[in-house]
Design an enzyme around this catalytic site. Structure first.
Site, PDB file in Angstrom:
ATOM      1  N   THR A   1       0.814  -1.217   0.000  1.00  0.00           N
ATOM      2  CA  THR A   1       0.000   0.000   0.000  1.00  0.00           C
ATOM      3  C   THR A   1       0.850   1.271   0.000  1.00  0.00           C
ATOM      4  OG1 THR A   1      -0.164  -0.235   2.393  1.00  0.00           O
ATOM      5  CG2 THR A   1      -2.001  -1.068   1.100  1.00  0.00           C
TER       6      THR A   1
ATOM      7  N   HIS B   1       7.475  -0.369   6.580  1.00  0.00           N
ATOM      8  CA  HIS B   1       7.626   0.525   7.727  1.00  0.00           C
ATOM      9  C   HIS B   1       7.812  -0.290   9.005  1.00  0.00           C
ATOM     10  CE1 HIS B   1       3.438  -0.426   8.637  1.00  0.00           C
ATOM     11  NE2 HIS B   1       3.094  -0.023   7.432  1.00  0.00           N
TER      12      HIS B   1
ATOM     13  N   ARG C   1      -9.896   1.946   2.470  1.00  0.00           N
ATOM     14  CA  ARG C   1      -8.626   2.358   1.880  1.00  0.00           C
ATOM     15  C   ARG C   1      -8.858   2.988   0.510  1.00  0.00           C
ATOM     16  NH1 ARG C   1      -3.859   0.133   4.085  1.00  0.00           N
ATOM     17  NH2 ARG C   1      -4.118  -1.707   5.392  1.00  0.00           N
TER      18      ARG C   1
ATOM     19  N   ASP D   1      -4.051  -8.956  14.709  1.00  0.00           N
ATOM     20  CA  ASP D   1      -5.311  -8.438  14.155  1.00  0.00           C
ATOM     21  C   ASP D   1      -5.755  -9.215  12.914  1.00  0.00           C
ATOM     22  OD1 ASP D   1      -3.176  -7.530  12.658  1.00  0.00           O
ATOM     23  OD2 ASP D   1      -3.889  -5.463  12.489  1.00  0.00           O
TER      24      ASP D   1
ATOM     25  N   LYS E   1      -0.160   1.504  18.738  1.00  0.00           N
ATOM     26  CA  LYS E   1       0.819   0.867  17.860  1.00  0.00           C
ATOM     27  C   LYS E   1       2.067   1.727  17.750  1.00  0.00           C
ATOM     28  CE  LYS E   1      -1.875  -2.066  14.723  1.00  0.00           C
ATOM     29  NZ  LYS E   1      -2.189  -2.354  13.306  1.00  0.00           N
TER      30      LYS E   1
END
Length: 410
Positions: free
Chosen positions: A40, A45, A86, A192, A227
């Site tokens: 994405t 990251h 998104r 998740d 997070k």
């Protein structure tokens, strides 16, 4: 201590489908496992960091990783942890991001001699026939059951599109295909993703009559339950062009006291015996722990040379190192020509150095006494410099306690 027990001791494992079976596979190098990465953005990251480290640990123990790039699923978008849908991406953007991911993953995973695989789910998802999916896959999913999944429940109040509703089916189909094509017997992912992962094991069981396992990794949360990997300016990227090695180092150097030892345990490859000793550290010793964490993680992502440079730069900023290592911003005569009388005022310098997003933010920093030039506090927002007034060794601008840049003229 074998690798599964080490993962438990480091606090990395959240949920597993069959612990005894997974322990046997992992400890005996029999796991062919995959982790999915949706492209994405054009860089991985910090949110991906733990998954990459897990793949590295398991590969070192003789297991075979499959890095699954979601070139197909990225066209739908994962609703997990999202309050809004998104943005849809073009095929060209996704392909560009996939290439960026490949280069970064090679720092963690050894793809030589078939030791690991890099696969794109666009290879099978983009050619699927809709009717075939409905007939072959649809009967094995209960809508009632899907709606109880946490990733969908979070979106139900705001509205869950039919597009996103299919994400679980697509991810499950990935596992089904990888099981058949590559003998993939385990899926790993963030906690998740548990519902999506169970969908895959169930599809394999129903369609093929075979057992496959799933294990989720503990999410990297700070002591406030948020997070990790985000800053005021956005994500902490693994691409040095998006987050410099120095800024990456500084992110970890500045973690909270309550989080540093947990991060060392979960993210570094330091021996557990050494970390157990560090658990007793307190007070000023925690600053040393932060330096160890920052150095080890910067070394993993950017290499030892860049880690040493970042460490030297950080020490220089606090008066214990070589000032030549301070991160520099190079300006040209043309930059100074933009200012009045071919001079740049302190507000412009703060913006150009990346220490402030705007002149108004820079003005507030000066007015609040948070800016200094070469260790002298700035009180006048009209202070300005011509190109020939910048020393050859540069001008060190400090904003707050921890943000420094050196202005040099080309």
């Amino acid at each position: 201590m074998q690798v599964y027990e080490e993962l438990v001791a480091r606090g990395l494992i959240a949920q597993v489908t069959d612990e005894e079976r997974i322990r046997d596979l992992v400890n005996n190098g029999k796991a062919v496992f995959y982790i999915g990465f949706d492209p994405t953005a054009d860089s991985l990251h910090v949110g991906h960091f733990m998954a990459l480290c897990l793949m590295k640990r398991l590969q070192m123990a003789g297991n075979k990783p499959i890095a699954l790039i979601g070139g197909g699923t990225a066209m739908i978008g994962d609703p997990s942890g999202k309050t809004d849908m998104r943005k849809m991406m073009t095929k060209e953007t996704i392909e560009h991001n996939v290439e960026c991911f490949k280069k970064q993953m090679a720092r963690f995973i050894d793809f030589s001699d078939g030791k690991a695989l890099l696969v794109n789910n666009a290879d099978w998802l983009l050619n699927l026939n809709y009717i075939d999916v409905l007939r072959e896959v649809g009967p094995h999913f209960s809508v009632n059951r899907m709606l109880t999944a946490e990733c969908y429940k979070q979106r139900m109040e705001r509205g869950l599109s039919f597009l996103e509703f299919n994400y679980m089916i697509m991810q499950s189909y990935d596992f089904y295909m990888l099981f058949q094509k590559y003998g993939c017997n385990l899926q790993f992912g963030g906690d998740d993703q548990w519902s999506n992962m169970l969908g895959g094991t169930e599809l394999i069981r129903r369609k093929l009559g075979e057992d496959a396992g799933a294990m989720t990794i503990t999410l990297l949360l700070n002591s406030e339950g948020k997070k990790m990997g985000k800053t005021v300016s956005g994500a902490v990227w693994l691409d040095p062009e998006k987050t410099s090695p120095y800024d990456f180092y500084q992110y970890w150097r500045n973690v909270a006291d309550a989080d540093v030892l947990k991060c060392i345990r979960m993210l570094t490859f330091l021996p557990l015996e050494q970390i157990d000793e560090m658990d007793k550290w307190e007070g000023s010793q925690l600053n040393k722990a932060k330096e160890i964490l920052a150095f080890e993680l910067t070394k993993l992502v950017h290499g030892e040379e860049e880690a040493k440079k970042a460490e030297s730069a950080a020490k220089a900023l606090f008066g214990a190192g070589n000032a030549a290592e301070i991160p520099a911003v190079e300006l040209s005569a043309a930059d100074f020509a933009e200012g009045e009388g071919e001079k740049l005022d302190i507000l412009s310098l703060l913006v150009k150095a990346g220490l402030a997003k705007s002149r108004s933010e820079a003005r507030r920093a000066v007015e609040q006494g948070g800016v200094s030039v070469n260790d002298e506090k700035v009180t006048d927002i009209r202070m300005s410099f011509a190109a020939n007034e910048i020393p050859a060794e540069g001008l060190v601008i400090k904003k707050g306690k921890k943000n420094f840049k050196k202005i040099v003229v080309a």
